[in-house]
Design an enzyme around this catalytic site. Structure first.
Site, PDB file in Angstrom:
ATOM      1  N   HIS A   1      -2.549   3.911   2.812  1.00 40.96           N
ATOM      2  CA  HIS A   1      -2.025   2.425   2.975  1.00 40.96           C
ATOM      3  C   HIS A   1      -0.589   2.743   3.062  1.00 40.96           C
ATOM      4  O   HIS A   1       0.393   1.947   3.735  1.00 40.96           O
ATOM      5  CB  HIS A   1      -2.628   1.823   1.670  1.00 40.96           C
ATOM      6  CG  HIS A   1      -1.954   0.534   1.341  1.00 40.96           C
ATOM      7  ND1 HIS A   1      -2.468  -0.667   1.573  1.00 40.96           N
ATOM      8  CD2 HIS A   1      -0.655   0.099   1.034  1.00 40.96           C
ATOM      9  CE1 HIS A   1      -1.717  -1.798   1.276  1.00 40.96           C
ATOM     10  NE2 HIS A   1      -0.711  -1.048   1.033  1.00 40.96           N
ATOM     11  N   GLU A   2      -0.021   3.460   2.174  1.00 39.85           N
ATOM     12  CA  GLU A   2       1.389   3.671   2.070  1.00 39.85           C
ATOM     13  C   GLU A   2       2.010   4.406   3.289  1.00 39.85           C
ATOM     14  O   GLU A   2       2.792   4.077   3.614  1.00 39.85           O
ATOM     15  CB  GLU A   2       1.818   4.558   0.674  1.00 39.85           C
ATOM     16  CG  GLU A   2       1.482   4.139  -0.652  1.00 39.85           C
ATOM     17  CD  GLU A   2       2.054   2.685  -0.765  1.00 39.85           C
ATOM     18  OE1 GLU A   2       3.149   2.497  -0.120  1.00 39.85           O
ATOM     19  OE2 GLU A   2       1.412   1.760  -1.230  1.00 39.85           O
TER      20      GLU A   2
ATOM     21  N   ASP B   1       2.453  -6.710  -1.001  1.00 36.66           N
ATOM     22  CA  ASP B   1       2.931  -6.983   0.456  1.00 36.66           C
ATOM     23  C   ASP B   1       3.215  -8.252   1.020  1.00 36.66           C
ATOM     24  O   ASP B   1       4.060  -8.603   1.802  1.00 36.66           O
ATOM     25  CB  ASP B   1       2.196  -5.918   1.464  1.00 36.66           C
ATOM     26  CG  ASP B   1       2.067  -4.438   0.925  1.00 36.66           C
ATOM     27  OD1 ASP B   1       2.876  -3.938   0.462  1.00 36.66           O
ATOM     28  OD2 ASP B   1       0.668  -4.086   1.101  1.00 36.66           O
TER      29      ASP B   1
ATOM     30  N   HIS C   1       2.813   1.827   5.772  1.00 38.87           N
ATOM     31  CA  HIS C   1       4.066   1.254   5.497  1.00 38.87           C
ATOM     32  C   HIS C   1       5.003   2.090   6.063  1.00 38.87           C
ATOM     33  O   HIS C   1       6.124   1.870   6.735  1.00 38.87           O
ATOM     34  CB  HIS C   1       4.329   1.154   4.240  1.00 38.87           C
ATOM     35  CG  HIS C   1       3.345  -0.062   3.543  1.00 38.87           C
ATOM     36  ND1 HIS C   1       3.570  -1.325   4.103  1.00 38.87           N
ATOM     37  CD2 HIS C   1       2.583  -0.219   2.361  1.00 38.87           C
ATOM     38  CE1 HIS C   1       2.679  -2.153   3.298  1.00 38.87           C
ATOM     39  NE2 HIS C   1       2.222  -1.370   2.201  1.00 38.87           N
TER      40      HIS C   1
END
Ligand SMILES: [Zn+2]
Length: 249
Positions: A58-59, A155, A62
């Site tokens: 997930h990171e 987010d 980003h």
């Protein structure tokens, strides 16, 4: 960050784990254990690794978009409360900020679909592993939905703020997003204590989330005020804080 250990790197981004997570990891493994005994602990540990692997990806989502927008990624840090991509600076242009913020939940949704897609096939050979995959898929969907709540530090809060910036300026947009975030925190807080009315127990994890969300809203508003003041002092307006400059002129 201090008190953290390297786990290697993904796409050239160092991934580190904070010491506090290593203390919590056995608890995560226990809560994941699908069966009793040693086998349960093994699969529980596998589930915990899968969970934090999902958070790292997930990171990474980003980070890769932020890097494409010109940010430098210092590290991805894993904490008991989740992951954190540390950047030298966040992309500030609203469109860039929205894309960067949405990339994480997009990865989580893709992982959720992958988990549910592969779970039945894997379950034919190993039912416990299949169950674990389906469970990780479900958690990834929850991660995506939770992160899309329009409140800092999620987010969705960044998307919400960035969407308001072109019309209102970054300072006003942040203040509105922070106010909405505090409102959401209060809703969480009320939902956490509501069971008390009918003889139930306080939902402490939700209460904790409410507290964090409330704090984050205030912190984000203060950060925007500092950024705005810095821009005024430097005398190099980016155009993002026109709301503040209008007031000063
Ligand atoms: Zn995220």
């Amino acid at each position: 960050m201090a008190n953290s250990y390297s786990l290697g790197s993904v796409f050239g981004i160092p991934v580190r784990v904070h010491v506090t997570l290593l203390i919590f990891l056995p608890l995560f493994a226990l809560s994941f254990a699908p069966v009793a005994g040693l086998a349960g602990l093994f699969y529980g540990a596998l589930g915990a690794v899968g969970l934090f692997g999902s958070v790292v990806l997930h990171e990474v989502g980003h980070s890769l978009v932020a890097r494409a927008k010109g940010s430098r990624i210092l590290e991805i840090l894993l904490l008991p409360i989740g992951g954190m991509a540390r950047l030298n600076q966040l992309p500030k242009r609203p469109a860039d900020e929205i894309q960067t913020a949405l990339a994480g939940p997009a990865v989580s949704i893709a992982l959720g679909i992958a988990g549910w897609w592969f779970a039945p096939g894997v379950a034919v050979f190993n039912p416990i592993l299949g169950y674990l995959l389906a469970e990780l898929g479900r958690i990834n969907f929850i991660l995506a939905i939770f992160n899309l709540i329009p409140s800092f530090p999620m987010d969705g809060g960044r998307v919400f703020r960035a969407a308001l910036v072109p019309r209102l300026g970054r300072l006003t947009a942040t203040r509105i997003a922070a106010t909405v975030g505090r409102g959401i925190a209060w809703v969480f807080g009320i939902l956490a204590v509501l069971p008390l009315l009918h003889g139930g127990q306080i939902r402490f994890s939700l209460l904790l989330i409410a507290f964090f969300v409330h704090q984050a809203a205030g912190a984000e508003a203060r950060a925007a005020e500092w950024e705005a003041l810095e821009e005024v002092q430097r005398g190099q307006p980016s155009g993002l804080f026109d709301d503040l400059l209008r007031k000063w002129r």
